[in-house]
Design an enzyme around this catalytic site. Structure first.
Site, PDB file in Angstrom:
ATOM      1  N   HIS A 282      81.268   2.732  50.914  1.00  0.00           N
ATOM      2  CA  HIS A 282      80.698   4.028  49.259  1.00  0.00           C
ATOM      3  C   HIS A 282      81.226   4.956  49.934  1.00  0.00           C
ATOM      4  O   HIS A 282      80.674   5.707  51.212  1.00  0.00           O
ATOM      5  CB  HIS A 282      79.431   3.812  49.351  1.00  0.00           C
ATOM      6  CG  HIS A 282      78.765   4.781  48.102  1.00  0.00           C
ATOM      7  ND1 HIS A 282      79.205   4.931  46.646  1.00  0.00           N
ATOM      8  CD2 HIS A 282      77.362   5.813  48.493  1.00  0.00           C
ATOM      9  CE1 HIS A 282      78.749   5.632  46.742  1.00  0.00           C
ATOM     10  NE2 HIS A 282      77.422   6.311  47.097  1.00  0.00           N
TER      11      HIS A 282
ATOM     12  N   ASN B  72      81.560  11.034  44.988  1.00  0.00           N
ATOM     13  CA  ASN B  72      80.888  10.154  44.810  1.00  0.00           C
ATOM     14  C   ASN B  72      80.554   9.262  43.313  1.00  0.00           C
ATOM     15  O   ASN B  72      80.094  10.508  42.822  1.00  0.00           O
ATOM     16  CB  ASN B  72      79.777  10.607  45.602  1.00  0.00           C
ATOM     17  CG  ASN B  72      78.378   9.039  45.804  1.00  0.00           C
ATOM     18  OD1 ASN B  72      78.400   8.454  44.741  1.00  0.00           O
ATOM     19  ND2 ASN B  72      76.664   9.699  46.249  1.00  0.00           N
TER      20      ASN B  72
ATOM     21  N   CYS C 266      74.130   3.823  43.860  1.00  0.00           N
ATOM     22  CA  CYS C 266      75.036   3.463  44.738  1.00  0.00           C
ATOM     23  C   CYS C 266      75.149   2.262  45.376  1.00  0.00           C
ATOM     24  O   CYS C 266      76.433   1.856  46.006  1.00  0.00           O
ATOM     25  CB  CYS C 266      75.049   4.246  45.854  1.00  0.00           C
ATOM     26  SG  CYS C 266      74.572   6.403  44.652  1.00  0.00           S
TER      27      CYS C 266
HETATM   28  O1  UT7 Z   1      75.451   8.213  47.960  1.00  0.00           O
HETATM   29  C1  UT7 Z   1      73.968   8.439  47.703  1.00  0.00           C
HETATM   30  C2  UT7 Z   1      74.261  10.163  47.873  1.00  0.00           C
HETATM   31  N1  UT7 Z   1      74.307  11.229  48.053  1.00  0.00           N
HETATM   32  C3  UT7 Z   1      74.718  11.323  49.596  1.00  0.00           C
HETATM   33  O2  UT7 Z   1      75.945  11.271  50.220  1.00  0.00           O
HETATM   34  C4  UT7 Z   1      74.238  12.774  50.873  1.00  0.00           C
HETATM   35  C5  UT7 Z   1      74.784  12.839  52.056  1.00  0.00           C
HETATM   36  N2  UT7 Z   1      74.227  14.199  52.591  1.00  0.00           N
HETATM   37  C6  UT7 Z   1      75.505  14.894  52.438  1.00  0.00           C
HETATM   38  O3  UT7 Z   1      76.127  14.835  52.333  1.00  0.00           O
HETATM   39  C7  UT7 Z   1      75.632  16.139  53.072  1.00  0.00           C
HETATM   40  O4  UT7 Z   1      73.550  16.642  53.957  1.00  0.00           O
HETATM   41  C8  UT7 Z   1      75.294  17.837  52.091  1.00  0.00           C
HETATM   42  C9  UT7 Z   1      76.881  17.510  51.930  1.00  0.00           C
HETATM   43  C10 UT7 Z   1      74.835  17.314  50.564  1.00  0.00           C
HETATM   44  C11 UT7 Z   1      75.299  19.221  52.701  1.00  0.00           C
HETATM   45  O5  UT7 Z   1      76.027  18.674  54.024  1.00  0.00           O
HETATM   46  P1  UT7 Z   1      74.580  19.780  54.722  1.00  0.00           P
HETATM   47  O6  UT7 Z   1      76.006  19.595  56.848  1.00  0.00           O
HETATM   48  O7  UT7 Z   1      73.599  19.077  55.332  1.00  0.00           O
HETATM   49  O8  UT7 Z   1      74.254  21.105  55.283  1.00  0.00           O
HETATM   50  P2  UT7 Z   1      72.572  21.758  54.420  1.00  0.00           P
HETATM   51  O9  UT7 Z   1      72.269  21.127  53.180  1.00  0.00           O
HETATM   52  O10 UT7 Z   1      71.967  21.934  55.821  1.00  0.00           O
HETATM   53  O11 UT7 Z   1      73.345  23.033  54.124  1.00  0.00           O
HETATM   54  C12 UT7 Z   1      73.437  23.696  54.984  1.00  0.00           C
HETATM   55  C13 UT7 Z   1      73.821  25.493  54.462  1.00  0.00           C
HETATM   56  C14 UT7 Z   1      72.807  26.008  53.923  1.00  0.00           C
HETATM   57  O12 UT7 Z   1      72.869  26.996  53.750  1.00  0.00           O
HETATM   58  P3  UT7 Z   1      71.965  27.709  54.679  1.00  0.00           P
HETATM   59  O13 UT7 Z   1      70.608  27.320  54.590  1.00  0.00           O
HETATM   60  O14 UT7 Z   1      72.627  26.936  56.246  1.00  0.00           O
HETATM   61  O15 UT7 Z   1      72.304  29.389  54.705  1.00  0.00           O
HETATM   62  C15 UT7 Z   1      72.963  25.181  52.362  1.00  0.00           C
HETATM   63  O16 UT7 Z   1      72.130  26.073  51.268  1.00  0.00           O
HETATM   64  O17 UT7 Z   1      75.262  24.997  53.394  1.00  0.00           O
HETATM   65  C16 UT7 Z   1      74.754  25.565  51.559  1.00  0.00           C
HETATM   66  N3  UT7 Z   1      75.125  25.277  51.042  1.00  0.00           N
HETATM   67  C17 UT7 Z   1      76.393  25.591  50.054  1.00  0.00           C
HETATM   68  N4  UT7 Z   1      77.210  26.323  50.434  1.00  0.00           N
HETATM   69  C18 UT7 Z   1      78.267  26.551  49.912  1.00  0.00           C
HETATM   70  C19 UT7 Z   1      74.459  23.986  49.918  1.00  0.00           C
HETATM   71  N5  UT7 Z   1      75.898  23.945  49.259  1.00  0.00           N
HETATM   72  C20 UT7 Z   1      76.760  24.119  49.740  1.00  0.00           C
HETATM   73  C21 UT7 Z   1      77.859  24.330  48.588  1.00  0.00           C
HETATM   74  N6  UT7 Z   1      79.111  25.523  49.328  1.00  0.00           N
HETATM   75  N7  UT7 Z   1      78.074  23.638  47.667  1.00  0.00           N
END
Ligand code: UT7
Length: 314
Positions: free
Chosen positions: A241, A271, A108
């Site tokens: 980005h 993204n 990216c």
């Molecule tokens: O170019 C670089 C590419 N990558 C990035 O920029 C990624 C950077 N990171 C992020 O954008 C965030 O970490 C995410 C958007 C990927 C995730 O957000 P988060 O606030 O870090 O969520 P999390 O991974 O801590 O997940 C929280 C909860 C989990 O459930 P439990 O374990 O709390 O029950 C996940 O299973 O949200 C759940 N979850 C979802 N729920 C509904 C994860 N994805 C989803 C979803 N819909 N799509």
């Protein structure tokens, strides 16, 4: 170095968050509040090559140049159907350019790395016009059963033509090897001397990537502004980005800057990997949002872990 033309092209298919919730355990509210994404464009009938070629032709038109005027072509790409030749070679043939071409994979961050390579080539004095095209179809490597990754990405292509000039004020690149937080391995054939190497789907530790992105981007922005001797009040726009609106907001809050200085289009496109900043610049260019003399701070980050920033005058 100076930007003299921009262009972009996006797939026709709009995939909304509600459409994803038809086959994934997710919903618009979660996706929008955690990422800022409402919809993304995903390749269906068209190919990435076609989108790249359209983006390049639009950039040439904007610069009032022909493909024959291009002396060097740099393509930033992570995924496309060809492993070889490089996507740049395929695009070069389709736009009927004759110049040397290279592909570059800095994930990216690729747009900033491509700008840096272009600047180095321009400084040799042997080339005048360079076409940069950032094109990716990350939809082809995400696991569409994984709700934490498949919701994030969109496909697209964005191009830019740069020429000699003094508009680049500073540039800072940084890479810290960190493979585990974000990687994907393709399947390789077995040989008489080695076993088949297994495929690994896209793996992402979202929280680690998030933290690395914020830390790297703030460091890079501070470094390029210091090097260019530019104060915050002189900056017209911070072009980040488009990975997650919360990453951008954290950086904006750290800098204590106004929202209007951080233009965004992530809600429409998700993204789009290295295409995200040139796509944003193309939209702002075509909408008349950029004025001569505007100071732009660009900052990108991604797998590697790689990051880069620059200060550039429009
Ligand atoms: O170019 C670089 C590419 N990558 C990035 O920029 C990624 C950077 N990171 C992020 O954008 C965030 O970490 C995410 C958007 C990927 C995730 O957000 P988060 O606030 O870090 O969520 P999390 O991974 O801590 O997940 C929280 C909860 C989990 O459930 P439990 O374990 O709390 O029950 C996940 O299973 O949200 C759940 N979850 C979802 N729920 C509904 C994860 N994805 C989803 C979803 N819909 N799509």
């Amino acid at each position: 170095m100076k930007i003299i033309g921009t262009g972009s092209a996006l797939p026709s298919l709009v995939v909304t968050n509600d459409m994803l919730s038809e086959f994934l355990d997710t919903n618009h509210e979660w996706i929008y509040t955690r990422t800022g994404i409402s919809q993304r464009r995903i390749i269906s009938d068209e190919s990435l090559v076609e989108l790249s070629v359209s983006a390049c032709k639009r950039a040439l038109e904007d610069a009032n140049l022909d493909a024959g005027d291009i002396d060097f072509l740099i393509c930033s790409n992570v995924v496309n159907h060809y492993v070889t030749p490089g996507l740049s070679c395929v695009i070069q043939g389709d736009i009927e350019a004759k110049c040397p071409c290279i592909d570059l994979n800095s994930a990216c961050s690729g747009f900033i790395y491509a700008l840096s390579v272009a600047n180095a080539f321009l400084n040799t004095g042997n080339v005048k016009n360079i076409l940069i095209v950032c094109a990716d179809e990350l939809s082809k490597i995400v696991d569409w059963n994984a709700r934490d990754t498949s919701i994030l990405f969109g496909d697209g292509a964005a191009a830019m033509i740069v020429t000699r000039g003094n508009n680049l004020k500073s540039m800072h690149l940084s890479t810290t090897s960190a493979v585990e937080p974000l990687h994907y391995q393709r399947e390789l054939e077995s040989t008489p001397y080695s076993k088949k190497e297994a495929f690994t789907p896209l793996v992402m530790n979202g929280k680690d990537v998030y933290k690395m992105a914020v830390t790297a981007s703030i460091q890079d922005i501070n470094a390029v502004m210091h090097e260019a001797n530019v104060s915050q009040k002189e900056v017209s726009f911070y072009l980040l980005h488009q990975a997650n609106v919360r990453i951008m907001e954290t950086i904006r809050e750290y800098l204590g800057e106004k929202e209007e200085k951080f233009p965004k289009n992530i809600h429409k496109y998700g993204n789009t990997s290295s295409a995200s900043i040139p796509l944003l610049i193309d939209e702002m260019n075509k909408n008349g949002q950029l004025k001569d003399g505007d100071l732009l701070v660009m900052s990108a980050f991604g797998a590697g872990f790689s990051s880069g920033a620059c200060v550039m005058e429009w």
